[in-house]
Design an enzyme around this catalytic site. Structure first.
Site, PDB file in Angstrom:
ATOM      1  N   GLU A   1       0.814  -1.211   0.000  1.00 32.82           N
ATOM      2  CA  GLU A   1       0.000   0.000   0.000  1.00 32.82           C
ATOM      3  C   GLU A   1       0.854   1.270   0.000  1.00 32.82           C
ATOM      4  O   GLU A   1       0.373   2.354   0.340  1.00 32.82           O
ATOM      5  CB  GLU A   1      -0.953  -0.035   1.192  1.00 32.82           C
ATOM      6  CG  GLU A   1      -2.030  -1.091   0.999  1.00 32.82           C
ATOM      7  CD  GLU A   1      -2.625  -1.576   2.295  1.00 32.82           C
ATOM      8  OE1 GLU A   1      -3.799  -1.298   2.554  1.00 32.82           O
ATOM      9  OE2 GLU A   1      -1.912  -2.231   3.070  1.00 32.82           O
TER      10      GLU A   1
ATOM     11  N   SER B   1      -5.529  -4.080   1.447  1.00 32.99           N
ATOM     12  CA  SER B   1      -5.789  -3.775   0.040  1.00 32.99           C
ATOM     13  C   SER B   1      -6.165  -4.988  -0.797  1.00 32.99           C
ATOM     14  O   SER B   1      -5.952  -5.014  -1.997  1.00 32.99           O
ATOM     15  CB  SER B   1      -4.580  -3.095  -0.608  1.00 32.99           C
ATOM     16  OG  SER B   1      -4.464  -1.789  -0.144  1.00 32.99           O
TER      17      SER B   1
ATOM     18  N   TYR C   1      -8.232   0.447  -6.432  1.00 36.70           N
ATOM     19  CA  TYR C   1      -7.319   1.509  -6.877  1.00 36.70           C
ATOM     20  C   TYR C   1      -7.252   1.766  -8.374  1.00 36.70           C
ATOM     21  O   TYR C   1      -6.741   2.785  -8.791  1.00 36.70           O
ATOM     22  CB  TYR C   1      -5.903   1.227  -6.350  1.00 36.70           C
ATOM     23  CG  TYR C   1      -5.888   1.046  -4.863  1.00 36.70           C
ATOM     24  CD1 TYR C   1      -6.337   2.065  -4.034  1.00 36.70           C
ATOM     25  CD2 TYR C   1      -5.467  -0.140  -4.285  1.00 36.70           C
ATOM     26  CE1 TYR C   1      -6.357   1.904  -2.667  1.00 36.70           C
ATOM     27  CE2 TYR C   1      -5.475  -0.316  -2.915  1.00 36.70           C
ATOM     28  CZ  TYR C   1      -5.921   0.717  -2.116  1.00 36.70           C
ATOM     29  OH  TYR C   1      -5.938   0.552  -0.764  1.00 36.70           O
TER      30      TYR C   1
ATOM     31  N   ARG D   1     -11.186   2.818  10.892  1.00 36.00           N
ATOM     32  CA  ARG D   1     -12.381   2.620  10.052  1.00 36.00           C
ATOM     33  C   ARG D   1     -12.806   1.172  10.230  1.00 36.00           C
ATOM     34  O   ARG D   1     -11.971   0.269  10.155  1.00 36.00           O
ATOM     35  CB  ARG D   1     -12.062   2.894   8.580  1.00 36.00           C
ATOM     36  CG  ARG D   1     -13.320   3.089   7.714  1.00 36.00           C
ATOM     37  CD  ARG D   1     -13.008   3.044   6.225  1.00 36.00           C
ATOM     38  NE  ARG D   1     -12.667   1.687   5.848  1.00 36.00           N
ATOM     39  CZ  ARG D   1     -11.634   1.359   5.079  1.00 36.00           C
ATOM     40  NH1 ARG D   1     -10.840   2.279   4.591  1.00 36.00           N
ATOM     41  NH2 ARG D   1     -11.403   0.101   4.785  1.00 36.00           N
TER      42      ARG D   1
ATOM     43  N   ASP E   1     -15.270  -1.948   9.013  1.00 37.17           N
ATOM     44  CA  ASP E   1     -15.990  -2.360   7.797  1.00 37.17           C
ATOM     45  C   ASP E   1     -16.954  -3.510   8.085  1.00 37.17           C
ATOM     46  O   ASP E   1     -16.573  -4.490   8.731  1.00 37.17           O
ATOM     47  CB  ASP E   1     -14.982  -2.800   6.726  1.00 37.17           C
ATOM     48  CG  ASP E   1     -13.995  -1.689   6.373  1.00 37.17           C
ATOM     49  OD1 ASP E   1     -14.235  -0.532   6.768  1.00 37.17           O
ATOM     50  OD2 ASP E   1     -12.993  -1.987   5.694  1.00 37.17           O
TER      51      ASP E   1
ATOM     52  N   GLU F   1     -13.826  -6.147   9.197  1.00 38.40           N
ATOM     53  CA  GLU F   1     -12.482  -5.839   9.712  1.00 38.40           C
ATOM     54  C   GLU F   1     -12.389  -4.423  10.250  1.00 38.40           C
ATOM     55  O   GLU F   1     -13.246  -3.583  10.026  1.00 38.40           O
ATOM     56  CB  GLU F   1     -11.428  -6.045   8.622  1.00 38.40           C
ATOM     57  CG  GLU F   1     -11.596  -5.134   7.423  1.00 38.40           C
ATOM     58  CD  GLU F   1     -10.328  -5.007   6.595  1.00 38.40           C
ATOM     59  OE1 GLU F   1      -9.236  -5.378   7.065  1.00 38.40           O
ATOM     60  OE2 GLU F   1     -10.421  -4.489   5.464  1.00 38.40           O
TER      61      GLU F   1
ATOM     62  N   ASN G   1      -9.552  -1.156  10.389  1.00 39.94           N
ATOM     63  CA  ASN G   1      -8.319  -0.605   9.800  1.00 39.94           C
ATOM     64  C   ASN G   1      -7.861   0.520  10.706  1.00 39.94           C
ATOM     65  O   ASN G   1      -8.543   1.541  10.813  1.00 39.94           O
ATOM     66  CB  ASN G   1      -8.607  -0.052   8.399  1.00 39.94           C
ATOM     67  CG  ASN G   1      -8.989  -1.163   7.440  1.00 39.94           C
ATOM     68  OD1 ASN G   1      -8.142  -1.872   6.946  1.00 39.94           O
ATOM     69  ND2 ASN G   1     -10.282  -1.319   7.197  1.00 39.94           N
TER      70      ASN G   1
ATOM     71  N   GLY H   1      -7.259   4.524   4.693  1.00 40.45           N
ATOM     72  CA  GLY H   1      -6.935   5.450   3.602  1.00 40.45           C
ATOM     73  C   GLY H   1      -7.354   6.858   3.996  1.00 40.45           C
ATOM     74  O   GLY H   1      -8.408   7.049   4.587  1.00 40.45           O
TER      75      GLY H   1
HETATM   76  N1  LIG Z   1     -16.317 -13.327   4.280  1.00 34.29           N
HETATM   77  C1  LIG Z   1     -16.491 -12.568   3.189  1.00 34.29           C
HETATM   78  N2  LIG Z   1     -17.644 -12.630   2.471  1.00 34.29           N
HETATM   79  C2  LIG Z   1     -17.825 -11.874   1.373  1.00 34.29           C
HETATM   80  N3  LIG Z   1     -16.893 -11.033   0.874  1.00 34.29           N
HETATM   81  C3  LIG Z   1     -15.728 -10.919   1.521  1.00 34.29           C
HETATM   82  C4  LIG Z   1     -15.459 -11.681   2.723  1.00 34.29           C
HETATM   83  N4  LIG Z   1     -14.233 -11.368   3.146  1.00 34.29           N
HETATM   84  C5  LIG Z   1     -13.743 -10.459   2.274  1.00 34.29           C
HETATM   85  N5  LIG Z   1     -14.614 -10.195   1.287  1.00 34.29           N
HETATM   86  C6  LIG Z   1     -14.398  -9.266   0.147  1.00 34.29           C
HETATM   87  O1  LIG Z   1     -13.000  -9.064  -0.013  1.00 34.29           O
HETATM   88  C7  LIG Z   1     -12.636  -7.699   0.249  1.00 34.29           C
HETATM   89  C8  LIG Z   1     -11.286  -7.613   0.948  1.00 34.29           C
HETATM   90  O2  LIG Z   1     -11.311  -8.364   2.160  1.00 34.29           O
HETATM   91  P1  LIG Z   1     -10.852  -7.725   3.536  1.00 34.29           P
HETATM   92  O3  LIG Z   1     -10.980  -8.778   4.567  1.00 34.29           O
HETATM   93  O4  LIG Z   1     -11.598  -6.461   3.758  1.00 34.29           O
HETATM   94  O5  LIG Z   1      -9.311  -7.465   3.298  1.00 34.29           O
HETATM   95  P2  LIG Z   1      -8.421  -6.128   3.149  1.00 34.29           P
HETATM   96  O6  LIG Z   1      -7.796  -5.920   4.482  1.00 34.29           O
HETATM   97  O7  LIG Z   1      -7.430  -6.480   2.127  1.00 34.29           O
HETATM   98  O8  LIG Z   1      -9.346  -5.003   2.761  1.00 34.29           O
HETATM   99  C9  LIG Z   1     -13.813  -7.156   1.047  1.00 34.29           C
HETATM  100  O9  LIG Z   1     -13.935  -5.753   0.918  1.00 34.29           O
HETATM  101  C10 LIG Z   1     -14.985  -7.902   0.429  1.00 34.29           C
HETATM  102  O10 LIG Z   1     -15.335  -7.331  -0.841  1.00 34.29           O
HETATM  103 MG   LIG Z   2     -11.074  -4.418   3.659  1.00 30.28          MG
END
Ligand SMILES: Nc1ncnc2c1ncn2[C@@H]1O[C@H](COP(=O)(O)OP(=O)(O)O)[C@@H](O)[C@H]1O
Ligand SMILES: [Mg+2]
Length: 335
Positions: free
Chosen positions: A13, A162, A231, A270, A272, A286, A288, A292
């Site tokens: 990132e 990311s 991105y 943040r 999510d 998650e 953060n 960003g």
């Molecule tokens: N359990 C899940 N069910 C559905 N979509 C998911 C799930 N986990 C992750 N995603 C999708 O993958 C993206 C990235 O996962 P995430 O855990 O937020 O990782 P990062 O820290 O890289 O953002 C999420 O924004 C979502 O679109």
């Molecule tokens: Mg995420």
């Protein structure tokens, strides 16, 4: 105040951090501070805008150390605008602790716990926050995934961001491939049940008595929110504020604050969520701890929608850093 803004860093990132860092630096200048920009290269070299190499020494310091001049450049506070490993995960925070310098955001514990998707999920579960079913793998164990999670599932390196190294698997073949990819990025892998047909909603939190912003929604232009759609695409949209019922907004805000406290986050984060389209059920995805922070990023945009401008926000974060430092320096260290 003289504020060292750390940006770039040794992570996937790097580029996003440079954009976040320069917008923060500009905003700090507008608020009347002096911003000392420190760019950390992918190789881990720290440089000022004029090219001079600096570092932070792991001993009580009053500022940055000018490597070639053997002297200190005094600063009042550090704003580490670093995303991902070696920046958002407690490593840089540990160095700043040893130097005794005030800094913005979470400390070592909050940063590390908020970075590791396995640890954060365990803490969330412990705090009674609804999360998708998740397991942590340290080897290519497809059997445990099939018995405990099933398909479709998400495979994620525990300590990245990311969407790097993240894949969705619908069968054993895809699972094996996804695990191979994920293990290239980390030794700890999280496998999670896929939350089908869900909206992605995010909420900003600001410490020290944590307050939650109005939530916003992200509409990715891909099957999920991938690196590309984050991105390199103009088609992913932010909807601010998100269209949700009053009750849903209230619940998201409560869960966001709970999550912030659960990992021991400080200053800003943040959080999510997934909101299921059919039932409205809310699950936490998650946290953060250094989200960003460009002018168009969700974190500051949500505060803007909640009445706090970008400039006031960065100023507030700096004051929080100083307050926390002040408080912590009064703690006893021996009996
Ligand atoms: N359990 C899940 N069910 C559905 N979509 C998911 C799930 N986990 C992750 N995603 C999708 O993958 C993206 C990235 O996962 P995430 O855990 O937020 O990782 P990062 O820290 O890289 O953002 C999420 O924004 C979502 O679109
Ligand atoms: Mg995420």
């Amino acid at each position: 105040m003289k504020i060292a803004v750390l940006m770039g860093g040794q992570s996937g990132e790097h580029d996003v951090s440079l954009i976040s860092g320069s917008s923060i630096a500009k905003a700090l200048e507008k608020q009347g501070h002096t911003s000392i920009n420190v760019t950390i290269s992918l190789e881990g070299i720290w440089q000022l805008d004029d090219g001079k190499e600096v570092t932070i020494l792991p001993k009580p310091s009053k500022g940055l150390w000018l490597v070639n001049e053997n002297k200190e450049l005094p600063i009042d506070v550090v704003f580490p605008v670093l995303h991902g490993p070696k920046g958002e995960d407690g490593t840089v925070q540990g160095l700043l602790e040893l130097a005794g310098l005030p800094y913005v955001g979470s400390g070592v514990l909050g940063s590390a716990a908020g970075m590791d998707k396995g640890v954060m999920k365990a803490l969330f579960r412990d705090a009674g926050i609804p999360v998708p079913k998740t397991i942590l793998l340290e080897s290519m164990d497809t059997e445990v995934v099939e018995t405990e999670i099933g398909y479709p599932c998400f495979i994620k390196p525990a300590n990245l961001g990311s969407s790097v190294g993240i894949n969705k698997a619908k069968n054993l073949g895809e699972l094996e491939k996804a695990l191979q990819i994920a293990f290239q990025y980390d030794t700890r892998i999280v496998v999670e049940e896929a939350v089908n047909d869900a909206r992605e909603v995010e909420c900003s939190v600001l410490g020290p008595e944590p307050k939650a912003s109005l939530p916003g929604e992200i509409v990715p232009d891909a099957e999920f929110y991938t690196y590309e759609s984050k991105y390199h695409s103009n088609n992913s949209r932010l909807i601010i504020p998100a269209e949700l019922s009053k009750e849903q907004i209230k619940l998201i805000q409560e869960l966001a604050i709970k999550a912030f406290k659960a990992v021991g986050a400080e200053g800003l984060s943040r959080i999510d969520f997934f909101v299921k389209k059919d039932t409205g059920e809310i699950l936490l995805n998650e946290i953060n701890t250094m989200p960003g922070f460009t002018q168009i990023s969700m974190y500051p945009k949500l505060w803007e929608a909640s009445g706090i401008s970008y400039g006031v926000l960065v100023d507030k974060l700096v004051s929080l850093a100083l307050e926390k430092h002040q408080k912590r320096s009064q703690l006893k260290i021996s009996r």
